[in-house]
Scaffold this motif. Sequence first.
Motif, short mmCIF file in Angstrom:
data_model
loop_
_atom_site.label_atom_id
_atom_site.label_comp_id
_atom_site.label_asym_id
_atom_site.label_seq_id
_atom_site.Cartn_x
_atom_site.Cartn_y
_atom_site.Cartn_z
N LEU A 209 -6.51 0.44 2.30
CA LEU A 209 -6.38 -0.25 3.59
C LEU A 209 -5.11 0.12 4.34
CD1 LEU A 209 -7.59 -3.84 2.62
CD2 LEU A 209 -8.90 -1.97 3.63
N ALA A 210 -4.32 1.03 3.81
CA ALA A 210 -3.01 1.37 4.38
C ALA A 210 -3.10 1.75 5.85
CB ALA A 210 -2.36 2.48 3.57
N CYS B 123 0.84 -1.21 0.00
CA CYS B 123 0.00 0.00 0.00
C CYS B 123 0.86 1.25 0.00
CB CYS B 123 -0.91 0.01 1.23
SG CYS B 123 -2.21 -1.23 1.23
N LEU B 124 1.90 1.24 0.82
CA LEU B 124 2.79 2.39 0.92
C LEU B 124 3.39 2.74 -0.43
CD1 LEU B 124 4.27 4.35 2.92
CD2 LEU B 124 6.06 2.61 3.06
N MET B 125 3.72 1.73 -1.23
CA MET B 125 4.35 1.96 -2.53
C MET B 125 3.42 2.65 -3.53
SD MET B 125 6.58 -1.45 -3.25
CE MET B 125 6.74 -2.57 -1.88
N TRP B 126 2.12 2.66 -3.27
CA TRP B 126 1.16 3.31 -4.16
C TRP B 126 0.94 4.78 -3.81
CZ3 TRP B 126 -1.30 1.49 -8.46
CH2 TRP B 126 -1.16 0.13 -8.73
N LEU B 127 1.47 5.23 -2.69
CA LEU B 127 1.16 6.56 -2.18
C LEU B 127 2.13 7.63 -2.68
CD1 LEU B 127 0.39 5.65 1.54
CD2 LEU B 127 -1.22 5.88 -0.37
N SER B 128 1.66 8.86 -2.70
CA SER B 128 2.53 10.00 -2.99
C SER B 128 3.45 10.21 -1.79
CB SER B 128 1.69 11.26 -3.22
OG SER B 128 1.09 11.66 -1.99
N GLU C 30 -6.26 7.81 14.33
CA GLU C 30 -5.63 8.58 13.26
C GLU C 30 -6.58 8.90 12.13
OE1 GLU C 30 -2.28 6.85 11.09
OE2 GLU C 30 -1.08 7.47 12.78
N SER C 31 -6.45 10.09 11.60
CA SER C 31 -7.16 10.42 10.35
C SER C 31 -6.20 11.25 9.53
CB SER C 31 -8.46 11.16 10.63
OG SER C 31 -8.19 12.36 11.32
N ALA C 32 -5.20 10.58 9.00
CA ALA C 32 -4.12 11.26 8.28
C ALA C 32 -4.42 11.40 6.80
CB ALA C 32 -2.81 10.49 8.48
N GLY C 33 -5.70 11.42 6.43
CA GLY C 33 -6.03 11.55 5.02
C GLY C 33 -5.94 10.23 4.27
N ILE C 34 -5.72 9.14 4.98
CA ILE C 34 -5.65 7.83 4.36
C ILE C 34 -6.80 7.03 4.95
CG2 ILE C 34 -4.29 5.74 4.10
CD1 ILE C 34 -1.85 7.73 4.49
#
Length: 172
Positions: free
Chosen positions: A99-100, A17-22, A157-161
């Motif tokens: 799901l990250a 999942c992390l690899m798909w993120l900006s 957490e609600s970090a925009g993900i």
Amino acid sequence: MDTAHPLTDPERQFLGCLMWLSADQARRLLTGMRAADLADPMATFVLQLAIELVADGHPPAPVALFVHAVRTGRATGEHRQHRLGGWLRETYSDVTPALAGWLKTVVLENAWRRALTAHAQRLIQAAESSPAEIVRDLADDTTAEELWTRYRDTLGESAGIPRLDSLRGKAA
């Protein structure tokens, strides 16, 4: 040797999942994470690469992780590069990036449980034969407490993900 399949391993799913993120999304997701939170040595290695890339403002895409490992001399030789490339490819595919946040929580909870188990084992061994002062010092384990705090922080957490609980009503 990897025993868990990438589709059922929370650490690999998290990294996929992390690899798909900006870079910005990854920075928010990585808040409170450490490479040592992961149990699998390859996953720990890749997370450290991702942390470094994101700290420099780059997204942790598979090719960026691979190039960073090669450029920093941590993936030397054809065999290591082939193994890393295959691991990144398998980990990147078949994930649900939404799901990250939930996977981060799972990974941190697992890290906390491992730390707690290791601490309990040390206490049991020390309680059987060590001087009382050593047992008392071992009773104050800050590693497990610190992991508990980071794990609990991810629950709110609600970090925009998006987290899993925010997706439940949208799946049908």
